[in-house]
Each structure stands twice: as C-alpha cells, then as structure tokens.
Design a protein around this motif. Structure first.
Motif, PDB file in Angstrom:
ATOM      1  N   UNK A   1      69.008   0.216  66.738  1.00 36.43           N
ATOM      2  CA  UNK A   1      69.501   1.860  66.938  1.00 36.43           C
ATOM      3  C   UNK A   1      68.681   2.709  66.029  1.00 36.43           C
ATOM      4  N   UNK A   2      68.212   3.749  66.762  1.00 36.47           N
ATOM      5  CA  UNK A   2      67.238   4.819  66.179  1.00 36.47           C
ATOM      6  C   UNK A   2      67.891   6.069  66.513  1.00 36.47           C
ATOM      7  N   UNK A   3      67.945   6.989  65.668  1.00 34.92           N
ATOM      8  CA  UNK A   3      68.393   8.655  66.089  1.00 34.92           C
ATOM      9  C   UNK A   3      67.583   9.620  65.523  1.00 34.92           C
ATOM     10  N   UNK A   4      67.313  10.489  66.384  1.00 33.95           N
ATOM     11  CA  UNK A   4      66.643  11.682  66.027  1.00 33.95           C
ATOM     12  C   UNK A   4      67.280  12.861  66.513  1.00 33.95           C
ATOM     13  N   UNK A   5      67.319  14.094  65.609  1.00 42.39           N
ATOM     14  CA  UNK A   5      67.615  15.301  66.245  1.00 42.39           C
ATOM     15  C   UNK A   5      66.662  15.976  67.345  1.00 42.39           C
ATOM     16  N   UNK A   6      67.064  16.758  68.272  1.00 38.48           N
ATOM     17  CA  UNK A   6      66.016  17.176  69.099  1.00 38.48           C
ATOM     18  C   UNK A   6      64.866  18.168  68.650  1.00 38.48           C
ATOM     19  N   UNK A   7      65.100  18.346  67.159  1.00 40.19           N
ATOM     20  CA  UNK A   7      63.786  19.205  66.676  1.00 40.19           C
ATOM     21  C   UNK A   7      62.639  18.395  66.453  1.00 40.19           C
ATOM     22  N   UNK A   8      62.854  16.903  66.334  1.00 39.47           N
ATOM     23  CA  UNK A   8      61.732  15.999  66.094  1.00 39.47           C
ATOM     24  C   UNK A   8      61.543  14.898  66.957  1.00 39.47           C
ATOM     25  N   UNK A   9      62.674  14.947  67.856  1.00 42.43           N
ATOM     26  CA  UNK A   9      62.603  13.759  68.926  1.00 42.43           C
ATOM     27  C   UNK A   9      61.222  13.891  69.857  1.00 42.43           C
ATOM     28  N   UNK A  10      60.623  12.930  70.223  1.00 43.66           N
ATOM     29  CA  UNK A  10      59.318  12.791  70.740  1.00 43.66           C
ATOM     30  C   UNK A  10      58.242  12.792  69.848  1.00 43.66           C
TER      31      UNK A  10
END
Length: 127
Positions: free
Chosen positions: A57-66
């Motif tokens: 599992x990994x998670x990112x906020x929208x500001x850095x996703x991708x």
C-alpha cells in the motif's frame, strides 16, 4: 531516541527531479510503515507519501500524485522518495517518519500516526 538520516535534498529547477533517501542510524525499518512529510516556511507539515510495511500500500495527496513515488528496499534498510516534475510549491523541509508494526497494508498521511521522525532534508525548487 531512534534517529534517521534523510538525504538527497538540494536546489533544482522547476521540472527537475530529486530522489530522497531515508536511512535509520541504528535500527531496522523492516517492521515499520514509513511516511514522507514536508513543511514549507510558515506552513503546516503535510504528508506527501507513505508506504506500508510490506510495500503493498502507498498513498499520495492529489498535489503530488503522478509525480512522486515512494519505494522501500528492506534488504538495504532504505526508503526512497522519487520526485519528478518538481514545482516551486514543492519547496520545503522533507522528513521521513516511522510507525512500528501498524498492521499489514497500512500507512497514513497523518502526522499523528507516526512514532519517530528524522531531522529533514531541504528541497528547493527555483529557477
């Protein structure tokens, strides 16, 4: 007090890349969920990525996703944050943090989830 060493920060132009590393000074990360956080001057600290103990599992906020990718190499006892397409708003002091034995497949972008923190490495994005 457990300690980390974060490295890989520096000054980079917009659009550039950096890879941050997080290494503990004298303990194993194998049973820890890891988070990366950043704090810009005058701003609150925010989570930018996290990874579970087993890496499932990994998670990112929208500001850095991708643009940001977290990874871990338990054999080398290292965690990395690959940051691409950097923007000026990515500037800040970047910290890694560990939560011991959180359970399988769990990580968080919330500060209170973590038990221990590193001292940080500075990332500056500017032309």
């Amino acid at each position: 007090q457990l300690q980390f060493v974060e490295s890989g920060g520096g000054l980079v132009q917009p659009g550039g890349s950096l890879r941050l590393s997080c290494a503990p000074s004298a303990f194993s990360l194998v049973r820890g969920a890891i988070g990366w956080f950043r704090q810009a001057p005058g701003e609150e600290r925010e989570g930018v990525s996290c990874i579970s103990v087993d890496g499932s599992t990994s998670n990112y906020p929208d500001s850095v996703k991708g643009r940001f990718t977290i990874s871990r190499d338990n054999a080398k006892n290292m965690v990395y944050l690959q940051m691409n397409s950097l923007k000026p708003e990515d500037t800040g002091l970047y910290y890694c943090a560990v939560r011991w034995r959180p359970g399988p497949g769990v990580c968080s972008l919330t500060e209170g989830f973590y038990d221990f923190w590193g001292q940080g490495t500075q990332v500056s994005v500017s032309s």
